[in-house]
Design a protein around this motif. Structure first.
Motif, PDB file in Angstrom:
ATOM      1  N   GLU A   4       0.825  -1.207   0.000  1.00 43.90           N
ATOM      2  CA  GLU A   4       0.000   0.000   0.000  1.00 43.90           C
ATOM      3  C   GLU A   4       0.858   1.255   0.000  1.00 43.90           C
ATOM      4  OE1 GLU A   4      -3.137   2.296   2.983  1.00 43.90           O
ATOM      5  OE2 GLU A   4      -2.745   0.149   3.228  1.00 43.90           O
ATOM      6  N   ALA A   5       1.902   1.284   0.849  1.00 44.41           N
ATOM      7  CA  ALA A   5       2.652   2.513   1.034  1.00 44.41           C
ATOM      8  C   ALA A   5       3.759   2.711   0.013  1.00 44.41           C
ATOM      9  CB  ALA A   5       3.256   2.530   2.451  1.00 44.41           C
ATOM     10  N   VAL A   6       4.324   1.624  -0.468  1.00 41.48           N
ATOM     11  CA  VAL A   6       5.462   1.726  -1.369  1.00 41.48           C
ATOM     12  C   VAL A   6       5.057   1.523  -2.821  1.00 41.48           C
ATOM     13  CG1 VAL A   6       7.745   0.800  -1.891  1.00 41.48           C
ATOM     14  CG2 VAL A   6       7.003   0.952   0.476  1.00 41.48           C
ATOM     15  N   ASP A  51      12.297   7.615  13.517  1.00 44.81           N
ATOM     16  CA  ASP A  51      13.678   7.997  13.825  1.00 44.81           C
ATOM     17  C   ASP A  51      14.413   8.443  12.571  1.00 44.81           C
ATOM     18  OD1 ASP A  51      16.157   7.730  15.787  1.00 44.81           O
ATOM     19  OD2 ASP A  51      16.725   6.717  13.921  1.00 44.81           O
ATOM     20  N   PHE A  52      14.194   7.744  11.467  1.00 45.63           N
ATOM     21  CA  PHE A  52      14.805   8.076  10.175  1.00 45.63           C
ATOM     22  C   PHE A  52      14.449   9.513   9.782  1.00 45.63           C
ATOM     23  CE2 PHE A  52      14.413   8.039   5.478  1.00 45.63           C
ATOM     24  CZ  PHE A  52      15.673   7.609   5.107  1.00 45.63           C
ATOM     25  N   ALA A  53      13.171   9.853   9.863  1.00 46.78           N
ATOM     26  CA  ALA A  53      12.734  11.199   9.501  1.00 46.78           C
ATOM     27  C   ALA A  53      13.286  12.251  10.451  1.00 46.78           C
ATOM     28  CB  ALA A  53      11.203  11.248   9.480  1.00 46.78           C
ATOM     29  N   GLN A  75      17.566  -3.892  -2.932  1.00 50.75           N
ATOM     30  CA  GLN A  75      18.621  -2.896  -3.065  1.00 50.75           C
ATOM     31  C   GLN A  75      18.378  -1.641  -2.235  1.00 50.75           C
ATOM     32  OE1 GLN A  75      21.461  -3.474  -4.807  1.00 50.75           O
ATOM     33  NE2 GLN A  75      20.635  -5.526  -5.207  1.00 50.75           N
ATOM     34  N   ASP A  76      17.145  -1.287  -1.999  1.00 51.43           N
ATOM     35  CA  ASP A  76      16.823  -0.031  -1.339  1.00 51.43           C
ATOM     36  C   ASP A  76      16.517  -0.242   0.141  1.00 51.43           C
ATOM     37  OD1 ASP A  76      16.968   1.257  -3.825  1.00 51.43           O
ATOM     38  OD2 ASP A  76      14.872   0.775  -4.246  1.00 51.43           O
ATOM     39  N   VAL A 127      11.422   2.703   1.812  1.00 51.33           N
ATOM     40  CA  VAL A 127      11.543   3.905   0.983  1.00 51.33           C
ATOM     41  C   VAL A 127      11.160   3.590  -0.463  1.00 51.33           C
ATOM     42  CG1 VAL A 127      13.101   5.689   0.140  1.00 51.33           C
ATOM     43  CG2 VAL A 127      13.347   4.835   2.464  1.00 51.33           C
ATOM     44  N   PRO A 128      10.134   4.213  -0.985  1.00 57.89           N
ATOM     45  CA  PRO A 128       9.694   3.930  -2.360  1.00 57.89           C
ATOM     46  C   PRO A 128      10.720   4.376  -3.393  1.00 57.89           C
ATOM     47  CG  PRO A 128       8.476   5.776  -1.452  1.00 57.89           C
ATOM     48  CD  PRO A 128       9.290   5.216  -0.332  1.00 57.89           C
ATOM     49  N   ASP A 129      11.176   3.413  -4.183  1.00 58.67           N
ATOM     50  CA  ASP A 129      12.086   3.696  -5.293  1.00 58.67           C
ATOM     51  C   ASP A 129      13.336   4.470  -4.878  1.00 58.67           C
ATOM     52  OD1 ASP A 129      10.295   2.457  -7.056  1.00 58.67           O
ATOM     53  OD2 ASP A 129       9.120   4.294  -7.187  1.00 58.67           O
ATOM     54  N   GLY A 130      13.756   4.346  -3.643  1.00 59.57           N
ATOM     55  CA  GLY A 130      14.967   5.018  -3.190  1.00 59.57           C
ATOM     56  C   GLY A 130      14.790   6.506  -2.945  1.00 59.57           C
TER      57      GLY A 130
END
Length: 365
Positions: A53-55, A97-99, A207-208, A212-215
């Motif tokens: 849904e999110a990515v 935390d990332f944000a 890979q990502d 995170v959508p599409d890097g």
């Protein structure tokens, strides 16, 4: 490989191994090897995020397809498989935390935070609750038993080594964890998957960053923290304005591209990010040289080790000679691109001594 790779007392038929399964080839091979050892084997997958849904794409860790792949492997092996929803803790400990780290002008490493929280802490507790003798994962690192107990070592294959991302593994966790793939190159693991007739043998590696959508991490951070889109000035060390930017989230220490500053006599690099003023401070490469870094949240795995060591300050950086006094890391030669928020991991040859989070730096000049 043989049953001894799980480093458990014989007979293996009396042991229970819990395997952390992401649906990829590595953890699937670990599950197959555990089942083949004769031990009772249980696969566990953590549902960390609603990726579909999110990515909007498949192939990320713990996406719906990955859970189905993990279950299919367990069915093929004839072992139990359980899925546990840990999306709430993943959101708090990793994504938020990332944000927040980007908003503070630091460069985060979400994979380490995930290992520290949902993956090892939560899986560790689940495996214990299931009465396991160990928790096995598909990470490319090696566990060895030395005079003072379990030690963490680099993988035999340098191209696959993940020790930098596991520096925060505690001694108690290391006692319980097993990494049976640490002595193998990736092609050998894929060959094992094919030999064992696992449907994931040809599945590509993720890979990502998994959430995170599409890097495009900047878009995700702006969605979670709209203020991340606030722009500011690009200035030199004297405070002279050289340009403007579209948000600190687009920059990290040591970066050269994307500054769009014309007319400079020499290339400019990002020296630091000031979250209080929203300024990106830039300068020549020589101004990036760092002689020491202050570390926080240090995890030490090496007991009373006092010998020579090397420090790695980015996942792709070459380890360099350094010394450490418990808080301050001093480099033998000036080091470049040392970014607050990243980790500094300390090694003695292939052994991981420990590491911590870079909180601040001291310039070499």
């Amino acid at each position: 490989m043989n049953p001894g790779d799980f480093q458990l007392p014989e007979p293996l038929s009396a042991r229970r191994i819990v395997v952390a399964m992401s649906g990829g080839v590595d953890s699937s091979v670990v599950a197959a090897l555990a089942a083949r050892s004769g031990a009772e084997t249980i696969g566990i997958t953590l549902q960390l995020y609603d990726h579909g849904e999110a990515v909007g794409r498949a192939g990320s860790c713990c996406a719906g397809r990955d859970i189905r792949d993990a279950r299919a492997v367990c069915d093929r092996l004839g072992i139990a498989h359980y899925v546990f929803d840990h999306a709430s803790s993943f959101r708090t400990q990793v994504i938020d935390d990332f944000a927040d780290e980007y908003l503070a002008g630091r460069t985060p490493i979400p994979c380490v935070k995930c290992n520290m929280g949902p993956k090892f802490t939560d899986l560790f507790a689940l495996a214990r609750d299931l009465g396991a003798d160990c928790l096995a994962t598909g990470h490319y690192v090696r566990r060895a038993v030395g005079p003072q107990g379990a030690e963490l070592h680099r993988a035999a294959d340098p191209a696959r080594d993940q020790s930098y991302f596991l520096f925060a593994t505690t001694a108690a966790q290391l006692d319980f964890l097993r990494f049976p793939l640490g002595g193998l190159p990736k092609p050998a693991v894929r060959a094992l998957a094919a030999e064992l007739d696992l449907a994931v043998a040809g599945k590509p590696d993720s890979q990502d960053i998994c959430f995170v959508p599409d890097g495009d991490y900047a878009s995700l951070v702006k969605k979670l923290r709209p203020e991340a889109a606030d722009g500011g000035d690009i200035v030199d060390e004297a405070g002279r304005k050289l340009g403007e930017h579209r948000g600190l989230i687009h920059f990290t220490v040591g970066q050269r591209r994307g500054l769009e500053i014309g007319g400079a006599a020499e290339p400019y690099y990002v020296l630091r990010l000031d979250a209080a003023t929203q300024q990106v401070i830039v300068g020549p490469r020589r101004a990036l040289a760092v002689r020491a870094a202050r570390l926080e949240g240090v995890n030490w795995l090496a007991g009373d080790y006092q010998g020579p060591m090397h420090a790695k300050v980015r996942s792709l950086a070459k380890p360099v000679p350094a010394r450490f006094d418990g808080e301050r890391l001093v480099f033998e030669e000036p080091e470049y691109g040392v970014a607050p928020g990243q980790a500094a991991v300390l090694y003695a040859a292939d052994r991981v001594l420990g590491g911590g989070w870079i909180a601040g730096t001291e310039r070499a000049e």
